[in-house]
Design a protein around this motif. Structure first.
Motif, PDB file in Angstrom:
ATOM      1  N   GLU A 167       0.837  -1.186   0.000  1.00  0.00           N
ATOM      2  CA  GLU A 167       0.000   0.000   0.000  1.00  0.00           C
ATOM      3  C   GLU A 167       0.881   1.248   0.000  1.00  0.00           C
ATOM      4  O   GLU A 167       1.951   1.266  -0.556  1.00  0.00           O
ATOM      5  CB  GLU A 167      -0.930  -0.021   1.230  1.00  0.00           C
ATOM      6  N   GLY A 168       0.424   2.294   0.642  1.00  0.00           N
ATOM      7  CA  GLY A 168       1.258   3.481   0.780  1.00  0.00           C
ATOM      8  C   GLY A 168       1.251   4.353  -0.459  1.00  0.00           C
ATOM      9  O   GLY A 168       0.541   4.149  -1.421  1.00  0.00           O
ATOM     10  N   ASP A 169       2.125   5.369  -0.454  1.00  0.00           N
ATOM     11  CA  ASP A 169       2.145   6.365  -1.510  1.00  0.00           C
ATOM     12  C   ASP A 169       2.641   5.815  -2.837  1.00  0.00           C
ATOM     13  O   ASP A 169       2.451   6.433  -3.880  1.00  0.00           O
ATOM     14  CB  ASP A 169       3.050   7.542  -1.095  1.00  0.00           C
ATOM     15  N   LEU A 209      -7.679   2.287   8.182  1.00  0.00           N
ATOM     16  CA  LEU A 209      -6.302   2.682   7.894  1.00  0.00           C
ATOM     17  C   LEU A 209      -6.247   4.087   7.310  1.00  0.00           C
ATOM     18  O   LEU A 209      -5.156   4.614   7.062  1.00  0.00           O
ATOM     19  CB  LEU A 209      -5.661   1.687   6.911  1.00  0.00           C
ATOM     20  N   LEU A 210      -7.424   4.697   7.061  1.00  0.00           N
ATOM     21  CA  LEU A 210      -7.459   6.035   6.487  1.00  0.00           C
ATOM     22  C   LEU A 210      -7.147   7.077   7.548  1.00  0.00           C
ATOM     23  O   LEU A 210      -7.449   6.903   8.734  1.00  0.00           O
ATOM     24  CB  LEU A 210      -8.838   6.309   5.887  1.00  0.00           C
ATOM     25  N   ASP A 211      -6.562   8.171   7.110  1.00  0.00           N
ATOM     26  CA  ASP A 211      -6.292   9.299   7.994  1.00  0.00           C
ATOM     27  C   ASP A 211      -7.531  10.186   8.030  1.00  0.00           C
ATOM     28  O   ASP A 211      -7.796  10.942   7.086  1.00  0.00           O
ATOM     29  CB  ASP A 211      -5.080  10.081   7.486  1.00  0.00           C
ATOM     30  N   VAL A 212      -8.300  10.093   9.096  1.00  0.00           N
ATOM     31  CA  VAL A 212      -9.574  10.808   9.165  1.00  0.00           C
ATOM     32  C   VAL A 212      -9.386  12.312   9.359  1.00  0.00           C
ATOM     33  O   VAL A 212     -10.362  13.062   9.303  1.00  0.00           O
ATOM     34  CB  VAL A 212     -10.467  10.238  10.289  1.00  0.00           C
ATOM     35  N   TYR A 213      -8.145  12.744   9.586  1.00  0.00           N
ATOM     36  CA  TYR A 213      -7.867  14.170   9.716  1.00  0.00           C
ATOM     37  C   TYR A 213      -7.212  14.749   8.476  1.00  0.00           C
ATOM     38  O   TYR A 213      -6.810  15.908   8.450  1.00  0.00           O
ATOM     39  CB  TYR A 213      -6.990  14.424  10.946  1.00  0.00           C
ATOM     40  N   GLN A 214      -7.123  13.936   7.420  1.00  0.00           N
ATOM     41  CA  GLN A 214      -6.545  14.409   6.168  1.00  0.00           C
ATOM     42  C   GLN A 214      -7.593  15.159   5.363  1.00  0.00           C
ATOM     43  O   GLN A 214      -8.764  14.765   5.304  1.00  0.00           O
ATOM     44  CB  GLN A 214      -6.010  13.230   5.358  1.00  0.00           C
ATOM     45  N   HIS A 222     -26.572  14.651   4.258  1.00  0.00           N
ATOM     46  CA  HIS A 222     -26.188  13.438   4.972  1.00  0.00           C
ATOM     47  C   HIS A 222     -24.701  13.093   4.840  1.00  0.00           C
ATOM     48  O   HIS A 222     -24.217  12.241   5.583  1.00  0.00           O
ATOM     49  CB  HIS A 222     -27.022  12.257   4.462  1.00  0.00           C
ATOM     50  N   LEU A 223     -24.000  13.722   3.901  1.00  0.00           N
ATOM     51  CA  LEU A 223     -22.588  13.414   3.700  1.00  0.00           C
ATOM     52  C   LEU A 223     -21.716  14.592   4.100  1.00  0.00           C
ATOM     53  O   LEU A 223     -22.122  15.753   3.980  1.00  0.00           O
ATOM     54  CB  LEU A 223     -22.310  13.022   2.247  1.00  0.00           C
ATOM     55  N   VAL A 224     -20.526  14.257   4.560  1.00  0.00           N
ATOM     56  CA  VAL A 224     -19.643  15.257   5.155  1.00  0.00           C
ATOM     57  C   VAL A 224     -18.244  15.102   4.565  1.00  0.00           C
ATOM     58  O   VAL A 224     -17.799  13.990   4.267  1.00  0.00           O
ATOM     59  CB  VAL A 224     -19.567  15.088   6.693  1.00  0.00           C
ATOM     60  N   ARG A 225     -17.541  16.225   4.431  1.00  0.00           N
ATOM     61  CA  ARG A 225     -16.171  16.228   3.903  1.00  0.00           C
ATOM     62  C   ARG A 225     -15.290  17.094   4.790  1.00  0.00           C
ATOM     63  O   ARG A 225     -15.692  18.188   5.208  1.00  0.00           O
ATOM     64  CB  ARG A 225     -16.149  16.757   2.474  1.00  0.00           C
ATOM     65  N   ARG A 226     -14.094  16.582   5.083  1.00  0.00           N
ATOM     66  CA  ARG A 226     -13.121  17.379   5.829  1.00  0.00           C
ATOM     67  C   ARG A 226     -12.458  18.368   4.873  1.00  0.00           C
ATOM     68  O   ARG A 226     -11.879  17.986   3.860  1.00  0.00           O
ATOM     69  CB  ARG A 226     -12.064  16.490   6.482  1.00  0.00           C
ATOM     70  N   MET A 227     -12.534  19.645   5.211  1.00  0.00           N
ATOM     71  CA  MET A 227     -11.955  20.687   4.375  1.00  0.00           C
ATOM     72  C   MET A 227     -10.527  21.033   4.801  1.00  0.00           C
ATOM     73  O   MET A 227      -9.700  21.426   3.978  1.00  0.00           O
ATOM     74  CB  MET A 227     -12.827  21.952   4.430  1.00  0.00           C
ATOM     75  N   SER A 228     -10.264  20.903   6.118  1.00  0.00           N
ATOM     76  CA  SER A 228      -8.928  21.177   6.650  1.00  0.00           C
ATOM     77  C   SER A 228      -8.822  20.468   7.992  1.00  0.00           C
ATOM     78  O   SER A 228      -9.750  19.791   8.436  1.00  0.00           O
ATOM     79  CB  SER A 228      -8.712  22.685   6.823  1.00  0.00           C
TER      80      SER A 228
END
Length: 536
Positions: A83-85, A115-120, A484-490
């Motif tokens: 996996e990884g970059d 395994l996802l970065d939820v703060y990305q 109902h759906l959400v996206r992290r902007m920063s």
């Protein structure tokens, strides 16, 4: 035996020959271990040729087992090696693993959390409800396609097979996809390569895609032939007609099937000569303006006996689509559906610059088309489909939330029939028999086995969607919207989809006040009589 077959079977044949020869020298005790090893490998090779689930082993006896040995230990080494970059393939291995699991009816659950970065930036999720609903029956997830001018509406599944042509795909791949569609009661888009005999064998519902080459309905000069079209379009198996204006991976480019892949069957199916590259022009010859496009749609609907007719496009110049919307208002002719493809969509081969930098991504294109139809009070009369890297239930939920009525997938279903993403589609040397016209290579793809996997993938994905909706407190996909759906902007901000995008109000483009300078300017530039922009 051709050179390709000889090279793939070379190690297996060598093992068999070594075993047979060494049996003549069994008096030499030192040779016994090597003889036993050769015999064991020969038996493995024979078993590889006879088994049906794994196409790589059938095409590469003995050596093909290396792939599955690595696959078996992948969960333990994934984080460090696989996996990884460094994973730059169009789909990640995690996504392919999800498809494989669902296609094989294996559990897709995993331990230890995400395994996802939820703060990305860009991380997306669905909000859940304090009062989850009971999961709905996925078989009820259907949408009726056919507007007021359609006499034979079609009840389509919420999840269908996107356009992939016979010629690009093998005969066995087409058979497996169509049989799977028949088993699961969902639709199979033919791609622009027309309707082959292999599309007809199992009787699965077809969406006949007609591209600029008019394959299957063209005259000797490559122009549209109405009589040939009507002859095929009136088949009960053909449920909808889709005009391809452009596709995601190479919009505005056209397409080509190399001459070494143009077999006698492809020649007969498409109506093109052998010994020449099969070319789809970049533009249509049957129409040249938005009004003429709608007149062509009306003609196809009449010739087909009143079946749903629509078009597929990857959005490019926004004013061009708004020009089509203006033409709808001017002529009163409406398409029954529109499929929005994204520039992230796939193809057998395309110039790198087109793949990376041409066309509008699917979600932005979908939202623009949805908003335009809402803004001219036509959204309730025209159904919207979406395609472009849709694999999971969450992918489907995302496009439904911003305006789609249903979703199509191509590569997800390709994975279900065995594609390992070797990216050799254009070479005629696909190792799994999916994207090749080599009869020996495609023999590895066992239709009955892979058709069941297509059915499984479709059913299990919709069951997962039902469970996600239930967790959000919803009983049907039609209740899902951008709240109902959400996206992290920063790192410090998240937004609902409803907060991120402009959503026009019904009829807003027809009034004086239009929300957002962009929509107002594009509407001013749009012309019903030409795809060229008016002076803004």
């Amino acid at each position: 035996m051709n050179l390709s077959l000889l090279s793939r079977y070379a190690f297996f044949v060598s093992c068999v020959l070594f075993t047979l020869v060494s049996l003549a020298f069994l008096q030499h005790q030192w040779l016994w271990p090597f003889t036993l090893l050769g015999a064991a490998l020969s038996l493995i090779g024979i078993n590889d040729l006879l088994q049906t689930p794994q196409a790589v082993r059938r095409n590469y006896p003995i050596l093909g087992n290396i792939r599955y040995l690595v696959e078996g230990i992948r969960p333990e080494i994934r984080q460090y090696l696989l996996e990884g970059d460094g994973d730059k393939l169009p789909f990640s291995r995690a996504q392919r693993s999800l498809v494989y699991a669902r296609a094989k009816n294996q559990g897709a659950d995993k331990a230890f959390g995400t395994l996802l970065d939820v703060y990305q930036d860009g991380y997306e999720f669905i909000g859940h409800s304090m009062r989850p609903a009971a999961p709905a029956d996925p078989e009820s997830f259907r949408v009726t396609i056919g507007g007021p001018q359609c006499r034979q509406p079609y009840s389509a599944s919420l999840f269908n097979i996107s356009a992939m042509s016979f010629g690009s795909l093998s005969a066995n791949a087409i058979r497996a996809l169509n049989q799977g569609a028949k088993l699961g009661n969902f639709a199979h888009d033919t791609g622009e390569g027309s309707i082959s005999p292999y599309h007809r064998e199992h009787g699965g519902d077809l969406i006949w895609e007609i591209g600029s080459g008019y394959f299957g309905c063209r005259d000797q000069n490559g122009h549209f032939d109405g009589e040939r079209f009507a002859e095929q379009a009136r088949s009960p198996q053909v449920r909808m007609i889709e005009i391809k204006l452009s596709q995601g991976a190479k919009p505005g480019h056209g397409g080509i099937l190399p001459k070494h892949k143009v077999t006698a069957e492809i020649s007969a199916t498409r109506g093109v000569p052998m010994g020449q590259d099969c070319v789809s022009p970049a533009r249509h010859s049957a129409f040249s303006t938005p009004i003429e496009l709608l007149q062509f749609i009306a003609s196809l609907r009449e010739l087909s006996g009143g079946k749903p007719v629509g078009f597929k496009l990857c959005l490019g110049h926004p004013w061009e689509f708004m020009g089509i919307a203006k033409a709808m208002l001017e002529t009163g002719i409406l398409p029954d559906f529109i499929v929005v493809d994204g520039k992230e969509g796939g193809t057998g081969a395309a110039p790198l610059e087109f793949t990376d930098h041409l066309g509008v991504p699917m979600r932005e294109g979908l939202l623009f088309v949805h908003n335009t139809l809402v803004g001219v009070n036509l959204r309730d009369k025209i159904r919207l489909g979406a395609s472009g890297k849709i694999v999971s239930a969450f992918d489907i939920a995302c496009v439904l939330a911003i305006g789609a009525d249903w979703a199509n997938a191509a590569r997800g279903f390709m994975f279900a029939i065995g594609c390992i993403q070797s990216q050799s589609c254009h070479t005629n040397k696909c190792p799994t028999g999916v994207a090749t016209q080599d009869p020996q290579r495609q023999r590895a793809l066992v239709v009955e086995d892979k058709a069941q996997r297509v059915h499984n993938f479709h059913r299990n994905t919709l069951e997962a969607l039902a469970e996600m909706l239930a967790a959000a407190g919803l009983e049907h996909p039609a209740q899902l919207d951008a709240r109902h759906l959400v996206r992290r902007m920063s790192a410090t901000e998240i937004k609902l989809f409803a907060q991120q995008h402009v959503f026009l109000k019904p009829g807003e483009l027809l009034g004086e006040a239009i929300a957002g300078e962009f929509y107002a300017r594009m509407w001013q530039m749009a012309r019903a009589d030409s795809f060229e922009a008016a002076q803004a």
